[in-house]
Scaffold this motif. Structure first.
Motif, PDB file in Angstrom:
ATOM      1  N   LEU A 283       0.831  -1.205   0.000  1.00 44.09           N
ATOM      2  CA  LEU A 283       0.000   0.000   0.000  1.00 44.09           C
ATOM      3  C   LEU A 283       0.865   1.255   0.000  1.00 44.09           C
ATOM      4  N   LEU A 284       1.977   1.189   0.736  1.00 46.03           N
ATOM      5  CA  LEU A 284       2.879   2.335   0.769  1.00 46.03           C
ATOM      6  C   LEU A 284       3.454   2.611  -0.621  1.00 46.03           C
ATOM      7  N   ALA A 285       3.857   1.546  -1.307  1.00 44.80           N
ATOM      8  CA  ALA A 285       4.402   1.722  -2.652  1.00 44.80           C
ATOM      9  C   ALA A 285       3.341   2.291  -3.602  1.00 44.80           C
ATOM     10  N   GLU A 286       2.095   1.784  -3.504  1.00 44.96           N
ATOM     11  CA  GLU A 286       1.021   2.283  -4.364  1.00 44.96           C
ATOM     12  C   GLU A 286       0.710   3.744  -4.052  1.00 44.96           C
ATOM     13  N   ASP A 287       0.642   4.060  -2.760  1.00 48.20           N
ATOM     14  CA  ASP A 287       0.363   5.450  -2.386  1.00 48.20           C
ATOM     15  C   ASP A 287       1.481   6.376  -2.836  1.00 48.20           C
TER      16      ASP A 287
ATOM     17  N   LEU B  79       7.551  17.893  -3.730  1.00 49.54           N
ATOM     18  CA  LEU B  79       8.200  16.596  -3.893  1.00 49.54           C
ATOM     19  C   LEU B  79       9.133  16.306  -2.713  1.00 49.54           C
ATOM     20  N   SER B  80       9.850  17.313  -2.264  1.00 46.29           N
ATOM     21  CA  SER B  80      10.762  17.115  -1.125  1.00 46.29           C
ATOM     22  C   SER B  80       9.979  16.741   0.122  1.00 46.29           C
ATOM     23  N   ASN B  81       8.896  17.491   0.391  1.00 48.15           N
ATOM     24  CA  ASN B  81       8.083  17.177   1.570  1.00 48.15           C
ATOM     25  C   ASN B  81       7.461  15.788   1.457  1.00 48.15           C
ATOM     26  N   LEU B  82       6.999  15.461   0.255  1.00 52.51           N
ATOM     27  CA  LEU B  82       6.380  14.152   0.065  1.00 52.51           C
ATOM     28  C   LEU B  82       7.392  13.027   0.263  1.00 52.51           C
ATOM     29  N   ALA B  83       8.608  13.197  -0.261  1.00 53.73           N
ATOM     30  CA  ALA B  83       9.638  12.177  -0.068  1.00 53.73           C
ATOM     31  C   ALA B  83       9.989  12.025   1.406  1.00 53.73           C
ATOM     32  N   ALA B  84      10.070  13.162   2.129  1.00 55.52           N
ATOM     33  CA  ALA B  84      10.379  13.086   3.561  1.00 55.52           C
ATOM     34  C   ALA B  84       9.265  12.383   4.331  1.00 55.52           C
ATOM     35  N   GLU B  85       8.015  12.671   3.995  1.00 51.28           N
ATOM     36  CA  GLU B  85       6.895  12.029   4.686  1.00 51.28           C
ATOM     37  C   GLU B  85       6.831  10.540   4.382  1.00 51.28           C
ATOM     38  N   LEU B  86       7.101  10.179   3.136  1.00 50.80           N
ATOM     39  CA  LEU B  86       7.111   8.755   2.796  1.00 50.80           C
ATOM     40  C   LEU B  86       8.230   8.020   3.524  1.00 50.80           C
ATOM     41  N   THR B  87       9.372   8.688   3.674  1.00 51.52           N
ATOM     42  CA  THR B  87      10.471   8.064   4.431  1.00 51.52           C
ATOM     43  C   THR B  87      10.082   7.870   5.885  1.00 51.52           C
ATOM     44  N   ASP B  88       9.459   8.889   6.482  1.00 49.48           N
ATOM     45  CA  ASP B  88       9.008   8.763   7.867  1.00 49.48           C
ATOM     46  C   ASP B  88       7.948   7.676   8.005  1.00 49.48           C
ATOM     47  N   LEU B  89       7.060   7.597   7.009  1.00 53.29           N
ATOM     48  CA  LEU B  89       6.026   6.573   7.061  1.00 53.29           C
ATOM     49  C   LEU B  89       6.622   5.183   6.959  1.00 53.29           C
ATOM     50  N   ALA B  90       7.626   5.014   6.095  1.00 51.40           N
ATOM     51  CA  ALA B  90       8.274   3.704   5.969  1.00 51.40           C
ATOM     52  C   ALA B  90       8.998   3.312   7.253  1.00 51.40           C
ATOM     53  N   ARG B  91       9.546   4.301   7.962  1.00 46.19           N
ATOM     54  CA  ARG B  91      10.224   4.005   9.216  1.00 46.19           C
ATOM     55  C   ARG B  91       9.274   3.867  10.386  1.00 46.19           C
ATOM     56  N   GLY B  92       8.011   4.253  10.192  1.00 45.27           N
ATOM     57  CA  GLY B  92       7.068   4.199  11.293  1.00 45.27           C
ATOM     58  C   GLY B  92       7.221   5.345  12.256  1.00 45.27           C
ATOM     59  N   ASP B  93       7.771   6.472  11.783  1.00 43.44           N
ATOM     60  CA  ASP B  93       8.018   7.608  12.665  1.00 43.44           C
ATOM     61  C   ASP B  93       6.852   8.583  12.737  1.00 43.44           C
ATOM     62  N   VAL B  94       5.800   8.349  11.965  1.00 44.66           N
ATOM     63  CA  VAL B  94       4.683   9.285  11.963  1.00 44.66           C
ATOM     64  C   VAL B  94       3.830   9.027  13.186  1.00 44.66           C
ATOM     65  N   ASN B  95       3.527  10.064  13.956  1.00 50.05           N
ATOM     66  CA  ASN B  95       2.694   9.929  15.140  1.00 50.05           C
ATOM     67  C   ASN B  95       1.888  11.201  15.335  1.00 50.05           C
ATOM     68  N   ASP B  96       1.126  11.244  16.426  1.00 50.00           N
ATOM     69  CA  ASP B  96       0.243  12.375  16.679  1.00 50.00           C
ATOM     70  C   ASP B  96       1.000  13.645  17.029  1.00 50.00           C
ATOM     71  N   GLU B  97       2.287  13.568  17.308  1.00 51.10           N
ATOM     72  CA  GLU B  97       3.046  14.755  17.699  1.00 51.10           C
ATOM     73  C   GLU B  97       3.210  15.730  16.541  1.00 51.10           C
ATOM     74  N   SER B  98       3.047  15.227  15.285  1.00 47.43           N
ATOM     75  CA  SER B  98       3.224  16.093  14.120  1.00 47.43           C
ATOM     76  C   SER B  98       1.930  16.808  13.723  1.00 47.43           C
ATOM     77  N   THR B  99       0.851  16.606  14.447  1.00 44.37           N
ATOM     78  CA  THR B  99      -0.410  17.273  14.130  1.00 44.37           C
ATOM     79  C   THR B  99      -0.446  18.665  14.753  1.00 44.37           C
ATOM     80  N   GLU B 100      -1.322  19.501  14.195  1.00 36.01           N
ATOM     81  CA  GLU B 100      -1.501  20.862  14.733  1.00 36.01           C
ATOM     82  C   GLU B 100      -2.901  21.341  14.421  1.00 36.01           C
ATOM     83  N   LEU B 101      -3.320  22.355  15.139  1.00 38.47           N
ATOM     84  CA  LEU B 101      -4.654  22.932  14.936  1.00 38.47           C
ATOM     85  C   LEU B 101      -4.590  23.906  13.764  1.00 38.47           C
ATOM     86  N   LEU B 102      -5.481  23.711  12.777  1.00 41.12           N
ATOM     87  CA  LEU B 102      -5.437  24.554  11.581  1.00 41.12           C
ATOM     88  C   LEU B 102      -6.845  24.739  11.025  1.00 41.12           C
ATOM     89  N   ASP B 103      -6.964  25.763  10.176  1.00 42.52           N
ATOM     90  CA  ASP B 103      -8.235  26.053   9.513  1.00 42.52           C
ATOM     91  C   ASP B 103      -8.269  25.294   8.198  1.00 42.52           C
TER      92      ASP B 103
END
Length: 366
Positions: free
Chosen positions: A220-224, A275-299
């Protein structure tokens, strides 16, 4: 084999101990018999006197007796085989230095076990041939052979039982090898056996399920990743090709006014950053580093507006009708913008050419 060896050693040690105990018991029995016979002879000698006590003729077998007189001479029954001379240790008994003495004269078949007992002014002696060790040796060898046969038989039976009990392990090993060779994670191992083996099989099945989930997540990660990268790469490629084509023709300044050229370069910079942000996020996702700490309140209205602007820059011919209201949410800005961007971009691709894309944002009660 280790268990069989340990049992064999135990049998050998136990056999040696048993032989020693048996030999000691036979020795004690023989001494007790000599003591009993000596007391009977000593009682008769004290009554009749050492020189006058009757000594029946030797019957040809059995115990041997001897009377030790005060002067050191001896009397023996008629026809009795000669006993060894009175030892230097038995002499003091006849002289009253000690009450009795047990001694062994020789250890072969001609040896004697002699018991000396104080009687009157002298002593009496009762002797018996030293016990032949041959019966004990034969008993020991018989027990040793029997024990070894039992050990061998037990080892064979134990091996059969062990192989039967470990048959599920063999099947488990074969199944694990098959999974390793075929990379087929969908085949669960048969739940069989009992106790620890069953728990082991269930643990391996749980591990295979976790590997299946991991493989599915990777797919799924590769497809996304392919889907997420396709749009900005396509837009970037088109803009770069446009600049290259105009540059080769020498019509870059005339075809693209300064304002359009600036907007195009800004779009290129935004696409590279995306593209840079997307590559960084995909790398974090592959490592399992994405968590709730990266969220923020926004409109969410700002996210939708930014995504709509980027779609218009990618596809200038698209018409977008924007109707948004302020909606505050907690989330990841880049991920939300990418999700909205994909929605609006797909709408622009697949909507009829003569109809605008309508984007509306409202907050509704759950």
């Amino acid at each position: 084999m280790i268990a069989a060896t340990a049992i064999a050693v135990s049998v050998f040690v136990a056999l040696q101990v048993a032989i020693e105990l048996l030999d000691s018991e036979l020795q004690d029995t023989a001494e007790e018999q000599l003591r009993a016979d000596s007391r009977v002879l000593a009682t008769s000698a004290e009554r009749a006197g050492l020189a006058q006590v009757q000594l029946p003729p030797y019957p040809g077998a059995g115990r041997l007796v001897r009377v030790v007189l005060p002067d050191g001479s001896t009397r023996t029954p008629a026809g009795q085989p000669a006993l060894p001379p009175v030892s230097e240790h038995a002499g003091p008994v006849a002289q009253g230095a000690s009450a009795d003495l047990v001694e062994s004269n020789g250890t072969d078949e001609d040896g004697y076990l002699i018991y000396t007992l104080r009687a009157g002014d002298g002593a009496v002696q009762v002797a018996a041939r030293v016990a032949d060790d041959a019966p004990i040796d034969r008993f020991g060898w018989g027990m040793l052979v029997t024990g070894l046969l039992c050990v061998v038989g037990g080892a064979l039976v134990g091996r059969t039982v062990a192989r039967t009990g470990l048959a599920p392990i063999d099947r488990l090993t074969a199944a694990a090898v098959r999974v390793a060779h075929t990379q087929d994670l969908d085949a669960d191992l048969p739940d069989e056996g009992g106790g620890e083996i069953r728990r082991l099989i269930r643990s391996i099945n749980d591990m295979l399920a976790a590997l299946r989930d991991s493989r599915r997540a990777q797919r799924l990660l590769a497809e996304d990743a392919a889907h997420e990268l396709r749009t900005p790469l396509t837009s970037l490629r088109l803009n770069v090709e446009l600049l290259i084509r105009l540059g080769r023709r020498g019509t870059l300044d005339s075809a693209l006014p300064a304002e359009s050229r600036t907007r195009l370069l800004n779009d290129l910079g935004a696409q590279v950053a995306e593209l840079s942000n997307l590559a960084a996020e995909l790398t974090d996702l592959a490592r399992g580093d994405v968590n709730d700490e990266s969220t923020e309140l926004l409109d969410l209205a700002d996210v939708v507006g930014t995504a709509t602007t980027r779609v218009r820059s990618r596809v200038p011919d698209i018409e977008i009708a924007l109707d948004v209201a302020s909606v505050w949410v907690s989330g990841r800005p880049a991920a939300l913008q990418r999700a909205v961007l994909n929605l609006v971009d797909n709408a622009g691709k697949f909507s009829p050419a003569d109809q605008p894309v309508q984007v509306r944002l409202r907050a509704e009660e759950a």
